[in-house]
Write a protein that holds these residues in place. Structure first.
Motif, mmCIF file in Angstrom:
data_model
loop_
_atom_site.group_PDB
_atom_site.id
_atom_site.type_symbol
_atom_site.label_atom_id
_atom_site.label_comp_id
_atom_site.label_asym_id
_atom_site.label_seq_id
_atom_site.Cartn_x
_atom_site.Cartn_y
_atom_site.Cartn_z
ATOM 1 N N LEU A 1 34.909 64.634 -36.374
ATOM 2 C CA LEU A 1 35.996 65.171 -37.190
ATOM 3 C C LEU A 1 37.196 64.235 -37.091
ATOM 4 N N VAL A 2 37.704 63.805 -38.226
ATOM 5 C CA VAL A 2 38.888 62.947 -38.250
ATOM 6 C C VAL A 2 39.849 63.440 -39.322
ATOM 7 N N LYS A 3 41.083 63.031 -39.184
ATOM 8 C CA LYS A 3 42.075 63.268 -40.234
ATOM 9 C C LYS A 3 42.161 61.999 -41.058
ATOM 10 N N HIS A 4 41.678 62.085 -42.305
ATOM 11 C CA HIS A 4 41.595 60.892 -43.142
ATOM 12 C C HIS A 4 42.977 60.370 -43.528
ATOM 13 N N ILE A 5 43.090 59.056 -43.513
ATOM 14 C CA ILE A 5 44.273 58.381 -44.050
ATOM 15 C C ILE A 5 43.994 58.116 -45.528
ATOM 16 N N PRO A 6 44.844 58.584 -46.440
ATOM 17 C CA PRO A 6 44.541 58.469 -47.873
ATOM 18 C C PRO A 6 44.751 57.069 -48.440
ATOM 19 N N ILE A 7 44.129 56.098 -47.780
ATOM 20 C CA ILE A 7 44.166 54.707 -48.226
ATOM 21 C C ILE A 7 42.740 54.192 -48.267
ATOM 22 N N CYS B 1 44.286 50.729 -51.893
ATOM 23 C CA CYS B 1 44.516 51.697 -52.963
ATOM 24 C C CYS B 1 44.947 53.025 -52.352
ATOM 25 N N LEU B 2 45.902 53.665 -52.976
ATOM 26 C CA LEU B 2 46.300 55.001 -52.572
ATOM 27 C C LEU B 2 45.295 55.996 -53.126
ATOM 28 N N ARG B 3 44.709 56.822 -52.272
ATOM 29 C CA ARG B 3 43.725 57.797 -52.730
ATOM 30 C C ARG B 3 44.440 58.978 -53.373
ATOM 31 N N ASP B 4 44.564 58.917 -54.692
ATOM 32 C CA ASP B 4 45.221 59.981 -55.457
ATOM 33 C C ASP B 4 44.657 59.957 -56.864
ATOM 34 N N ASN B 5 43.744 60.888 -57.149
ATOM 35 C CA ASN B 5 43.079 60.906 -58.457
ATOM 36 C C ASN B 5 44.058 61.074 -59.602
ATOM 37 N N GLU B 6 45.089 61.877 -59.411
ATOM 38 C CA GLU B 6 46.050 62.116 -60.491
ATOM 39 C C GLU B 6 46.799 60.848 -60.861
ATOM 40 N N LEU B 7 46.988 59.962 -59.900
ATOM 41 C CA LEU B 7 47.672 58.694 -60.162
ATOM 42 C C LEU B 7 46.694 57.578 -60.491
ATOM 43 N N ASP C 1 44.342 56.355 -58.351
ATOM 44 C CA ASP C 1 44.113 55.521 -57.167
ATOM 45 C C ASP C 1 44.783 54.150 -57.312
ATOM 46 N N PRO C 2 46.119 54.120 -57.419
ATOM 47 C CA PRO C 2 46.801 52.846 -57.705
ATOM 48 C C PRO C 2 46.730 51.866 -56.541
ATOM 49 N N LEU C 3 46.762 50.580 -56.883
ATOM 50 C CA LEU C 3 46.890 49.536 -55.872
ATOM 51 C C LEU C 3 48.249 49.647 -55.196
ATOM 52 N N ILE C 4 48.268 49.502 -53.882
ATOM 53 C CA ILE C 4 49.530 49.467 -53.145
ATOM 54 C C ILE C 4 49.480 48.280 -52.189
ATOM 55 N N ASN C 5 50.635 47.936 -51.613
ATOM 56 C CA ASN C 5 50.657 46.884 -50.607
ATOM 57 C C ASN C 5 51.004 47.472 -49.242
ATOM 58 N N ASP C 6 51.053 46.616 -48.250
ATOM 59 C CA ASP C 6 51.316 47.075 -46.887
ATOM 60 C C ASP C 6 52.631 47.845 -46.796
ATOM 61 N N HIS C 7 53.656 47.336 -47.450
ATOM 62 C CA HIS C 7 54.981 47.948 -47.357
ATOM 63 C C HIS C 7 54.989 49.326 -48.010
ATOM 64 N N HIS C 8 54.257 49.477 -49.115
ATOM 65 C CA HIS C 8 54.134 50.799 -49.726
ATOM 66 C C HIS C 8 53.493 51.775 -48.746
ATOM 67 N N VAL D 1 53.368 51.768 -45.531
ATOM 68 C CA VAL D 1 54.263 52.135 -44.438
ATOM 69 C C VAL D 1 55.396 53.020 -44.945
ATOM 70 N N ALA D 2 55.959 52.689 -46.114
ATOM 71 C CA ALA D 2 57.049 53.481 -46.676
ATOM 72 C C ALA D 2 56.621 54.914 -46.970
ATOM 73 N N LEU D 3 55.350 55.090 -47.350
ATOM 74 C CA LEU D 3 54.828 56.431 -47.623
ATOM 75 C C LEU D 3 54.533 57.208 -46.344
ATOM 76 N N GLY D 4 54.670 56.549 -45.210
ATOM 77 C CA GLY D 4 54.437 57.222 -43.944
ATOM 78 C C GLY D 4 52.971 57.419 -43.608
ATOM 79 N N LEU D 5 52.088 56.632 -44.253
ATOM 80 C CA LEU D 5 50.647 56.811 -44.052
ATOM 81 C C LEU D 5 50.132 56.067 -42.833
ATOM 82 N N VAL D 6 50.718 54.902 -42.554
ATOM 83 C CA VAL D 6 50.317 54.062 -41.428
ATOM 84 C C VAL D 6 51.522 53.279 -40.936
#
Length: 238
Positions: free
Chosen positions: A82-88, A120-126, A128-135, A137-142
Motif C-alpha cells: 500500500l502506497v500513497k501515489h504521487i500524482p506525477i 506529466c501531472l496526473r489530472d484527466n480533466e487537464l 495530464d499536462p507536461l510539467i517541469n521540476d519547479h512546477h 515542487v511548487a504544487l507541493g507534490l515532491v
C-alpha cells in the motif's frame, strides 16, 4: 469471505484493500486509448498484463529497485504494498515516438543522443499536462531531493529493462511509471510495467509490440501481448 474494499476502479485494473499494508491489484481484459474515447475487450489481456508486470517488477526487485510488488497471487491478481501515489507520471524516452514526435514535429524512430525524461501531472480533466521540476515542487507534490531520487531510480530502471528487453529481441522505446510513498515514508516505484505502459518494438522487424497496435488498428493485440510475455519468460527462466 468478506468483500474487499475497492480503492480504485479504472479501465484496465481494479485495486482492493488487502491485509495490513497491502493491496490486491486485479487486471482487466479491457483496453482503452485517447482518454477512454476508444475501448475494447481483449481476450486474455488481464492474464498477460499481470504475468508481464509481475515478471518485470520481480526482476527489478531482484536488481535493487524498490517497488510495491510483493507477489503474483493468481492469473490476474498481484499482492502489492500500500502506497500513497504521487500524482506525477515519469516518462522515460530512448527513442522519439508518439506524443513527443507529434509535439516537436519529428518522425517516429529518431534515436536521441540523450535519454529524455518527461514529467506529466496526473489530472484527466487537464489532460495530464507536461510539467517541469519547479512546477512539481511548487504544487507541493515532491521536493527537489525526492525528484533527484526519482530520476536516479528511473534511469536505473531504464538500464535494467533496456537490457532485459534487448535480450528478448525487443527495443524498449519508452515507458511511463509512477512513484508513491510507502507507509514508512520511503519512495517506491508503484505502477505496472506492461505493453499498455511501454512502447516496445521488435528489434528485427520494427513491428510494434504494445498498445499502439490497438491505438493504430494494427490488429493482433492479444497475440502480441502473449508473445511479449513468452519472450520475457524465456529470458528470465534461463
Amino acid at each position: 469471505m468478506a468483500e474487499q474494499e475497492v480503492l480504485y476502479n479504472g479501465s484496465s485494473k481494479v485495486v482492493f484493500k488487502g491485509e495490513g499494508d497491502t493491496i490486491t491489484i486485479r487486471f482487466k481484459d479491457y483496453i482503452s486509448a485517447f482518454y477512454g474515447i476508444k475501448g475494447a475487450r481483449i481476450e486474455n489481456k488481464a492474464t498477460m498484463n499481470c504475468r508481464i508486470s509481475s515478471m518485470v517488477l520481480g526482476y527489478l526487485n531482484d536488481n535493487g529497485i524498490t517497488t510495491h510488488f510483493v507477489a503474483q497471487t493468481s492469473d490476474t491478481e498481484q499482492c502489492c504494498r500500500l502506497v500513497k501515489h504521487i500524482p506525477i507520471e515519469v516518462i522515460v524516452r530512448n527513442v522519439i515516438a508518439g506524443s513527443m514526435a507529434r509535439r516537436l514535429g519529428m518522425e517516429d524512430g529518431i534515436i536521441p543522443e540523450n535519454t529524455i525524461f518527461d514529467l506529466c501531472l496526473r489530472d484527466n480533466e487537464l489532460g495530464d499536462p507536461l510539467i517541469n521540476d519547479h512546477h512539481a515542487v511548487a504544487l507541493g507534490l515532491v521536493t527537489y531531493e525526492e525528484l533527484q531520487h526519482i530520476y536516479a531510480v528511473s534511469s536505473k530502471v531504464n538500464a535494467l529493462l533496456t537490457d532485459l528487453y534487448a535480450r528478448a529481441g525487443i527495443k524498449l522505446v519508452d515507458f511511463k511509471i509512477e512513484f508513491g510513498r510507502a507507509t514508512d515514508g520511503s519512495l517506491v516505484l508503484a505502477d505496472e510495467l506492461t505493453p499498455d505502459t511501454c512502447r516496445l518494438w521488435d528489434v528485427a522487424t520494427g513491428e510494434r509490440m504494445d498498445k499502439d497496435r490497438f491505438r493504430r488498428d494494427l490488429g493482433r493485440v492479444r497475440e502480441t501481448y502473449e508473445e511479449v510475455a513468452q519472450r520475457l519468460a524465456n529470458q528470465l527462466n534461463k
